[in-house]
Scaffold this active site. Structure first.
Site, PDB file in Angstrom:
ATOM      1  CB  CYS A  84      24.742  11.272  63.214  1.00  0.00           C
ATOM      2  SG  CYS A  84      24.740  12.772  62.658  1.00  0.00           S
ATOM      3  N   GLY A 115      22.343  10.777  56.227  1.00  0.00           N
ATOM      4  CA  GLY A 115      22.414  12.416  57.104  1.00  0.00           C
ATOM      5  C   GLY A 115      22.080  13.364  56.613  1.00  0.00           C
ATOM      6  CG  HIS A 197      28.144   9.173  58.949  1.00  0.00           C
ATOM      7  ND1 HIS A 197      26.616   9.327  57.812  1.00  0.00           N
ATOM      8  CD2 HIS A 197      27.419  10.327  60.519  1.00  0.00           C
ATOM      9  CE1 HIS A 197      26.170  10.382  58.169  1.00  0.00           C
ATOM     10  NE2 HIS A 197      26.249  10.809  59.184  1.00  0.00           N
TER      11      HIS A 197
HETATM   12  C1  2RA Z   1      25.234  14.870  59.062  1.00  0.00           C
HETATM   13  N1  2RA Z   1      24.780  15.258  61.485  1.00  0.00           N
HETATM   14  O1  2RA Z   1      24.791  14.004  58.990  1.00  0.00           O
HETATM   15  C2  2RA Z   1      24.352  15.253  60.584  1.00  0.00           C
HETATM   16  C3  2RA Z   1      23.050  14.760  60.391  1.00  0.00           C
HETATM   17  N2  2RA Z   1      22.070  15.148  61.822  1.00  0.00           N
HETATM   18  O2  2RA Z   1      24.704  15.890  57.877  1.00  0.00           O
END
Ligand code: 2RA
Length: 296
Positions: A84, A115, A197
């Site tokens: 991500c 996430g 994010h």
């Molecule tokens: C996270 N990248 O945000 C990871 C999710 N796949 O922890």
């Protein structure tokens, strides 16, 4: 089960479940993907996989369709979708690379608890409720309280001191942009945000950067929305880019510590562009471009 007002039949994902399907969107752990993807491929089904199981396999394309759709032409039945934070950071970095040629990039992430998964959303909610009621806060998912905190630790630590998430950002950025020697250093941080994010990017380029040209390129890039008018408090935030197809890019400025450097900020939905949506967009873009779904 009922989803969005429609009744759907849920079946166990046994090998035979893939008989007669054209495309399977895999969103499971690596071990499950490794066991079932070859079974789906054997049955003539294209697998778009969201796990990290195949991403760095040199025979498997790792794709963000706005960047390297052409890589799907060589697929052998499995196409991987990136982590991500990588997908979101590249929605800002790639159009700038096309203009100025990226030499090195520093990423600092601000990653939402979704996430980690549903348990982590519940943990943040429970800690918030407990705080409001004056009760003791408990934790299970994260090593530290996440409410009113930030945790500089995502995935496990490697021998070089970087976490798995930080290493993924380096390796996946290189593969997707076709820049195997690109210098990348990332620091990945969990923040008490539920969804979307954000990434602060500082990048150095081969050629002198022009802010007006950079803004024009970002505004024209299909995966990005340019929100860059700080004087009027216009910049992307994770709340505003939750459940959005595009990632928001803003806070563009010359980097004062790098030659030909740019500093900027990206916010994007980790569950959409960072996960499920990217896989769907790969399939849509392949169909639109007439790229065969069946492996050669
Ligand atoms: C996270 N990248 O945000 C990871 C999710 N796949 O922890």
């Amino acid at each position: 089960m009922e989803v969005g007002g429609k009744k759907l039949t849920v079946q166990e994902a046994k090998p035979e479940a893939f008989d007669g399907l054209d495309i399977a969107l895999f969103a499971a752990e690596g071990a499950i993907a490794k066991a079932l993807a070859p079974e789906a491929v054997k049955r003539g089904c294209l697998v778009l996989d969201k796990s990290s199981a195949f991403r760095m396999d040199p025979t498997i394309p790792l794709v963000v369709p706005e960047i390297n759709l052409e890589a799907t032409r060589s697929h052998r039945g499995i196409i991987a979708s990136p982590n991500c934070s990588t997908a979101i950071a590249l929605m800002g970095l790639y159009p700038l690379h096309q203009l100025f040629g990226v030499k090195r990039a520093f990423f600092a992430t601000y990653q939402s608890v979704s996430g980690t998964g549903a348990d982590a959303i519940d943990e943040l909610e429970a800690q918030t409720q407990a705080y409001a009621k004056g009760e003791a806060l408990t934790k299970k998912v994260y090593p530290y309280q996440i409410f009113q905190n930030v945790i500089p630790h995502i995935d496990s630590f490697g021998g070089d001191g970087y976490t798995g998430e930080e290493t993924k950002m380096r390796e996946e950025s290189r593969k997707i942009m076709g820049l195997p020697a690109l210098k990348v250093s990332a620091t990945c941080v969990r923040v008490p945000v539920v969804r979307a994010h954000s990434v602060a990017v500082n990048a150095e380029f081969e050629r002198p950067v022009d802010l007006a040209a950079a803004r024009q390129a970002l505004a024209a890039f299909p995966g990005a929305s340019l929100l860059d008018d700080p004087a009027n408090k216009v910049y992307p935030t994770p709340l505003d880019f939750s459940r959005q197809v595009k990632c928001g890019v803003g806070r563009l400025r010359h980097d004062t510590a790098l030659d030909n450097g740019l500093a900027f900020w990206v916010s994007g939905d980790n569950l959409w562009k960072g996960a499920a949506l990217n896989s769907i967009q790969i399939a849509e873009a392949m169909i639109k471009a007439g790229i065969p779904l069946k492996a050669k």
